[in-house]
Design a protein around this motif. Structure first.
Motif, PDB file in Angstrom:
ATOM      1  N   GLU A  96       0.807  -1.218   0.000  1.00 19.47           N
ATOM      2  CA  GLU A  96       0.000   0.000   0.000  1.00 19.47           C
ATOM      3  C   GLU A  96       0.836   1.262   0.000  1.00 19.47           C
ATOM      4  N   LYS A  97       2.055   1.138   0.556  1.00 13.34           N
ATOM      5  CA  LYS A  97       2.921   2.321   0.632  1.00 13.34           C
ATOM      6  C   LYS A  97       3.264   2.865  -0.750  1.00 13.34           C
ATOM      7  N   LEU A  98       3.186   1.967  -1.752  1.00  9.70           N
ATOM      8  CA  LEU A  98       3.591   2.376  -3.096  1.00  9.70           C
ATOM      9  C   LEU A  98       2.402   2.703  -3.997  1.00  9.70           C
ATOM     10  N   ALA A  99       1.205   2.721  -3.436  1.00 15.49           N
ATOM     11  CA  ALA A  99       0.024   2.994  -4.260  1.00 15.49           C
ATOM     12  C   ALA A  99       0.125   4.389  -4.873  1.00 15.49           C
ATOM     13  N   ALA A 100      -0.479   4.546  -6.042  1.00 15.09           N
ATOM     14  CA  ALA A 100      -0.442   5.843  -6.713  1.00 15.09           C
ATOM     15  C   ALA A 100      -0.994   6.908  -5.770  1.00 15.09           C
ATOM     16  N   GLY A 101      -0.247   7.977  -5.600  1.00 19.44           N
ATOM     17  CA  GLY A 101      -0.695   9.045  -4.722  1.00 19.44           C
ATOM     18  C   GLY A 101      -0.212   8.918  -3.291  1.00 19.44           C
ATOM     19  N   ALA A 102       0.278   7.732  -2.910  1.00 17.41           N
ATOM     20  CA  ALA A 102       0.807   7.555  -1.556  1.00 17.41           C
ATOM     21  C   ALA A 102       2.164   8.264  -1.454  1.00 17.41           C
ATOM     22  N   PRO A 103       2.563   8.660  -0.233  1.00 19.18           N
ATOM     23  CA  PRO A 103       3.840   9.377  -0.093  1.00 19.18           C
ATOM     24  C   PRO A 103       5.034   8.543  -0.566  1.00 19.18           C
ATOM     25  N   GLY A 104       4.893   7.236  -0.539  1.00 18.95           N
ATOM     26  CA  GLY A 104       5.998   6.376  -0.947  1.00 18.95           C
ATOM     27  C   GLY A 104       6.094   6.170  -2.449  1.00 18.95           C
ATOM     28  N   HIS A 105       5.201   6.775  -3.190  1.00 17.45           N
ATOM     29  CA  HIS A 105       5.212   6.614  -4.656  1.00 17.45           C
ATOM     30  C   HIS A 105       5.669   7.934  -5.290  1.00 17.45           C
ATOM     31  N   VAL A 106       6.922   7.972  -5.690  1.00 17.29           N
ATOM     32  CA  VAL A 106       7.456   9.210  -6.252  1.00 17.29           C
ATOM     33  C   VAL A 106       7.376   9.158  -7.774  1.00 17.29           C
ATOM     34  N   ALA A 107       6.515  10.005  -8.331  1.00 13.60           N
ATOM     35  CA  ALA A 107       6.458  10.146  -9.790  1.00 13.60           C
ATOM     36  C   ALA A 107       7.368  11.315 -10.144  1.00 13.60           C
ATOM     37  N   CYS A 108       8.579  10.984 -10.632  1.00 14.06           N
ATOM     38  CA  CYS A 108       9.636  11.995 -10.759  1.00 14.06           C
ATOM     39  C   CYS A 108       9.324  13.105 -11.746  1.00 14.06           C
ATOM     40  N   SER A 109       8.381  12.855 -12.666  1.00 15.18           N
ATOM     41  CA  SER A 109       8.108  13.861 -13.703  1.00 15.18           C
ATOM     42  C   SER A 109       7.304  15.041 -13.159  1.00 15.18           C
ATOM     43  N   GLN A 110       6.873  14.926 -11.907  1.00 19.36           N
ATOM     44  CA  GLN A 110       6.048  15.989 -11.345  1.00 19.36           C
ATOM     45  C   GLN A 110       6.796  17.317 -11.393  1.00 19.36           C
ATOM     46  N   GLY A 111       6.178  18.315 -12.019  1.00 15.19           N
ATOM     47  CA  GLY A 111       6.808  19.626 -12.112  1.00 15.19           C
ATOM     48  C   GLY A 111       7.667  19.795 -13.343  1.00 15.19           C
ATOM     49  N   ILE A 112       7.797  18.732 -14.137  1.00 17.73           N
ATOM     50  CA  ILE A 112       8.585  18.828 -15.357  1.00 17.73           C
ATOM     51  C   ILE A 112       7.639  19.027 -16.538  1.00 17.73           C
ATOM     52  N   GLN A 113       7.981  19.998 -17.372  1.00 18.10           N
ATOM     53  CA  GLN A 113       7.160  20.257 -18.553  1.00 18.10           C
ATOM     54  C   GLN A 113       7.501  19.201 -19.599  1.00 18.10           C
ATOM     55  N   LEU A 114       6.614  18.222 -19.749  1.00 16.35           N
ATOM     56  CA  LEU A 114       6.878  17.181 -20.751  1.00 16.35           C
ATOM     57  C   LEU A 114       6.645  17.733 -22.155  1.00 16.35           C
ATOM     58  N   LEU A 115       7.526  17.359 -23.063  1.00 12.60           N
ATOM     59  CA  LEU A 115       7.443  17.843 -24.433  1.00 12.60           C
ATOM     60  C   LEU A 115       6.762  16.806 -25.317  1.00 12.60           C
ATOM     61  N   GLU A 116       6.310  17.262 -26.452  1.00 13.20           N
ATOM     62  CA  GLU A 116       5.708  16.390 -27.463  1.00 13.20           C
ATOM     63  C   GLU A 116       4.516  15.605 -26.939  1.00 13.20           C
ATOM     64  N   VAL A 117       3.697  16.253 -26.131  1.00  8.49           N
ATOM     65  CA  VAL A 117       2.455  15.596 -25.715  1.00  8.49           C
ATOM     66  C   VAL A 117       1.551  15.547 -26.944  1.00  8.49           C
ATOM     67  N   PRO A 118       1.168  14.339 -27.408  1.00  8.63           N
ATOM     68  CA  PRO A 118       0.405  14.271 -28.653  1.00  8.63           C
ATOM     69  C   PRO A 118      -0.987  14.869 -28.481  1.00  8.63           C
ATOM     70  N   SER A 119      -1.419  15.621 -29.494  1.00 16.70           N
ATOM     71  CA  SER A 119      -2.752  16.217 -29.415  1.00 16.70           C
ATOM     72  C   SER A 119      -3.813  15.169 -29.740  1.00 16.70           C
ATOM     73  N   THR A 120      -3.452  14.190 -30.564  1.00 18.29           N
ATOM     74  CA  THR A 120      -4.363  13.067 -30.809  1.00 18.29           C
ATOM     75  C   THR A 120      -3.572  11.785 -30.618  1.00 18.29           C
ATOM     76  N   LEU A 121      -4.260  10.763 -30.155  1.00 21.77           N
ATOM     77  CA  LEU A 121      -3.603   9.474 -29.982  1.00 21.77           C
ATOM     78  C   LEU A 121      -3.864   8.646 -31.231  1.00 21.77           C
ATOM     79  N   ASP A 122      -2.817   8.318 -31.938  1.00 20.77           N
ATOM     80  CA  ASP A 122      -2.970   7.627 -33.211  1.00 20.77           C
ATOM     81  C   ASP A 122      -1.776   6.713 -33.407  1.00 20.77           C
ATOM     82  N   ARG A 123      -2.009   5.395 -33.313  1.00 21.33           N
ATOM     83  CA  ARG A 123      -0.875   4.468 -33.381  1.00 21.33           C
ATOM     84  C   ARG A 123      -0.350   4.277 -34.791  1.00 21.33           C
ATOM     85  N   SER A 124      -1.027   4.843 -35.797  1.00 24.73           N
ATOM     86  CA  SER A 124      -0.437   4.773 -37.130  1.00 24.73           C
ATOM     87  C   SER A 124       0.823   5.626 -37.160  1.00 24.73           C
ATOM     88  N   LYS A 125       0.996   6.481 -36.160  1.00 24.88           N
ATOM     89  CA  LYS A 125       2.222   7.272 -36.060  1.00 24.88           C
ATOM     90  C   LYS A 125       3.283   6.558 -35.227  1.00 24.88           C
TER      91      LYS A 125
END
Lengths: 303, 482
Positions: A96-125
């Protein structure tokens, strides 16, 4: 008798200190090395993926379930890089300590501006990451944010060692700040130059240091190179006078060499993970040191 | 007068000269103008020629570039095909991902659940007129010569709340007449936060027996279900409504203990409280016996499925998982008749430290099962009470020899003791099957598989079949286990 009780006391003390250590599991070695910088000897660290391994395709080995079951903290990328293998492991870890949102679950991308977020999801790409390009750690400024995220979690979970974690964070951040100036100076003469990569995993690094790492040996993410695509790459390389191809250890070097033979380019082994190539075992800063200097050498050679 | 005349004449002369001069000037102007025009035309022509030359140059350049590109492409194709000497240390080669789990992909995004649609279709032929009658007994196996579509699966999963995860699998399939059949293959919830390393799931689910029984067809390495699994668990695999607890045993290596308690009624609990198939007179029969419709008398009539599995990393690049399973419960050929199934499974995998997208790899998977079926007497059918014993195994090796390509070889053997009804029972008797296959994965989300089956058996003679299977997967599919 006194001796015995002393030994027992020592053992108890030892047990207490070893128990006090946070048990940290990091998914990839880059995050692991930053966790080590912050945690120092106050943590026990396990890294799941090997530095030479393709981080998209790590086997969800049952031994990882046990490691996650024992962990106090999970340090993961938070940008779906590990989505093919981590969720199944977490489901089975019963921690349970590692559940999403728990203090023991560190999502390192928090606060990082991710680039190339696709505007549409299309696996032909190709196999595009829905959350954006997840290969953000080669940018040292992002590494500082990762370090901050990790330090926050460590301080919350082990407040007694908080001062040490904060001091380690400051040392790491200062070291990055100092090095960043040096790195930028090293790569400044090559501003705007093109570099070829196999997969689009060097975007953040390129942006930081003014390199255009925007030509790829694979035609689409996750789709293997075809001769037609490589021919186009070669023509573009000739037109732009590009002469450096970077290859991660888990990617097909032969393809890069074939292209290099036709363009008189240099193939450079690089890695996003400490230990992925020789001379980078020391951790995150030695890794970027290596990458920057090796690139500068390769770019300078044929200028 | 003379003076006047001379003045006049000189004026006249002047005028003439002037006029003449003017005329001359006009001519020069005209000539100049003409010259200018000529020059202008010439210039225009020159420009035109220049433009044309330029165009031509560009065209030839383009042509040569195109030719060069073509030439390069051919050369590269050749270079990539031959094992061109890698000039420098060439560490990794190879491409796409992992073995037994060709589909390791999930894309959650911002939705509350993953939803995916996966379709497997087959085309092929067999020396057997009706392959599904005796050869291909699995419910998702190809059922006839030509085309069949036996698995179009809608899978959903997600977190229910902080305490549960939920899973659902709805399978659509086409029967021989292209009529759509639908089944609720799985629908269960699973706890996420029980103490003591426990996990409980409840609902309809595949029993944790062995390695392949809990897997969905798109995870299989071959187009059909292993013989010994259809023999013990029937066409659909062992699944039922029920509950299962599993415990992660606190050992330094991975060990998990499972106990499933299943309702065990119906065809999906094949060797248990299964009424069987109706005969010509509409009487339900199983292994030749008319079945009782036993109602549940107590917990002793449920099906119990214990399992213990362990895993070790032999080296950094080799992992092995081994397990033992069993299933116990009543069957419907009598009022107090029982079935026991025992199984053991082994999975080994090698993958180098610098594998690209999971390639290359080698894996080996084997399961052996032993079933004891206590069959009741059916005086009407002339069948005595007898104990039917069946045993067998399958063993398969997969080799991901290059990016996106997997070659496989499976060998199978099943046998049993002699029963009186055997000759009419497709689920009994000795059988052997050898199946080589080759799978190409254009991406993680599609595959094309070609498989040949050599079949030989006590009641089926020798048969040959060849199947081509195509799969596509849409949407976000939950990550798979090892």
């Amino acid at each position: 008798m006194k001796k015995v009780s002393l030994i027992i006391l020592a053992l108890i003390a030892l047990a207490a200190t070893s128990q006090a250590k946070l048990n940290v599991v990091a998914t990839t070695p880059d995050l692991g090395s930053i966790a080590r910088e912050i945690g120092g000897d106050k943590i026990d660290l396990t890294v799941l993926a090997k530095p030479t391994e393709d981080p998209h395709f790590v086997d969800a080995k049952p031994s990882f379930i046990v490691k996650l079951n024992h962990a106090d903290v999970l340090v993961e990328g938070g940008a779906e890089l590990e989505i093919g293998w981590l969720p199944a492991l977490l489901d089975q870890s019963r921690n349970e300590k590692l559940a999403a949102g728990a203090p023991g679950h560190v999502a390192c991308s928090q606060g990082i501006q991710l680039l190339e977020v696709p505007s549409t999801l299309d696996r032909s790409k190709g196999d595009v990451h829905a959350a954006g390009n997840p290969h953000y750690t080669p940018d040292p400024v992002n590494a500082k944010i990762v370090a901050q995220n990790i330090a926050n979690a460590f301080c919350a979970l082990d407040p007694r060692s908080g001062d040490i974690f904060r001091a380690n964070l400051k040392r790491f951040t200062d070291a990055i700040d100092a090095k960043l100036v040096e790195w930028q100076k090293t790569l400044a003469p090559f501003k705007g130059q093109h570099v070829v990569a196999y997969h689009n995993s060097w975007l953040y690094f390129g942006d930081r240091f003014g390199l255009q790492i925007d030509l790829f040996l694979e035609p689409k993410p996750g789709i293997p190179p075809t001769p037609a695509h490589l021919a186009e790459v070669i023509m573009k390389m000739k037109a732009d006078n590009t002469h450096v191809i970077i290859v991660d250890p888990y990617l097909n070097r032969k393809t890069a060499e074939t292209v290099a033979r036709n363009t008189d380019a240099t193939v450079l082994d690089v890695s996003q993970f400490p230990g992925g190539v020789k001379g980078t075992e020391g951790g995150y800063i030695p890794l970027i040191d290596y990458t920057v200097n090796a690139l500068a050498r390769a770019l300078g050679e044929k200028k | 007068m003379r003076f006047r005349t001379s003045i006049i004449s000189s004026f006249a002369l002047c005028a003439f000269v002037l006029a003449a001069h003017a005329q001359e000037t006009n001519e020069v102007e005209l000539l100049k103008q003409q010259l200018r025009q000529v020059l202008q035309v010439q210039e225009e022509q020159r420009q035109k020629i220049e433009a044309l030359t330029k165009q031509l140059d560009e065209m030839t350049k383009k042509q040569s570039a195109e030719a060069e590109r073509k030439k390069l492409e051919q050369q590269l194709a050749a270079e990539l095909q031959t094992n061109a000497p890698a000039s420098t240390p060439a560490p990794a080669t190879s491409a796409p991902w992992s073995p037994s789990q060709p589909m390791t992909v999930a894309r959650a995004g911002s939705a509350y659940m993953n939803i995916s649609f996966d379709t497997l279709m087959d085309v092929g032929g067999s020396t057997a007129h009706d392959p599904s009658a005796q050869l291909e007994l699995g419910d998702h196996d190809p059922i006839k010569r030509g085309f069949s579509l036996r698995n179009a699966e809608i899978a959903v999963d997600g977190a229910v709340d902080p305490y549960f995860k939920g899973f659902g699998n709805i399978v659509l399939k086409l029967d021989k007449n292209n009529e759509t059949e639908i089944e609720l293959e799985e629908a269960y919830l699973q706890t996420t936060s029980l103490p003591g390393n426990l996990q409980v799931k409840g609902g309809q689910f595949f029993a944790a027996f062995g390695r392949q029984n809990p897997q969905h067809p798109h995870q299989w390495a071959f187009v059909d279900d292993p013989l010994i699994l259809t023999r013990a668990f029937g066409p659909e695999g062992l699944r039922s409504v029920g509950a299962q607890a599993s415990w992660l045993v606190p050992t330094p290596f991975y060990t998990e203990a499972f106990l499933g308690v299943l309702d065990g009624q119906g065809g999906t609990a094949f060797s248990f409280r299964n009424p069987g198939q109706p005969d010509a007179l509409g009487v339900d029969r199983f292994h030749g016996r008319a079945t009782m419709d036993n109602i549940l008398r107590g917990p002793g009539d449920l099906v119990y499925v214990p399992r213990l599995a362990s895993s070790f990393d032999l080296t950094d690049q080799q992992t092995v998982v081994a397990g033992v399973s069993a299933a116990f419960g009543p069957n419907e050929t009598g009022t107090h008749k029982h079935t026991q199934v025992y199984g053991t499974d082994l999975y080994w995998k090698w993958k180098p430290a610098n594998a690209h997208e999971g390639f290359p790899f080698v894996s080996w998977q084997t399961e052996g099962l032993y079933e004891i079926f206590d069959a009741g007497a059916d005086a009407g059918a002339g069948l005595p009470a007898e104990t039917l014993r069946d045993w067998g195994f399958y063993s398969q090796v997969l080799w991901g020899f290059k990016p996106r390509w997997v070659a496989g070889l499976r060998g199978e053997w099943v046998d049993g003791n002699h029963g009186l009804f055997d000759s009419q029972d497709v689920f009994r008797g000795q059988r052997t099957r050898i199946s080589p296959d080759l799978t190409f994965y254009p991406s993680e989300f599609s595959k094309i598989r070609l498989q040949y089956n050599f079949d030989q058996g006590e009641f089926i003679g020798t048969q040959h079949s060849i199947w081509l299977q195509v799969e596509f997967l849409l949407g976000a599919h939950g990550a798979h286990k090892f």
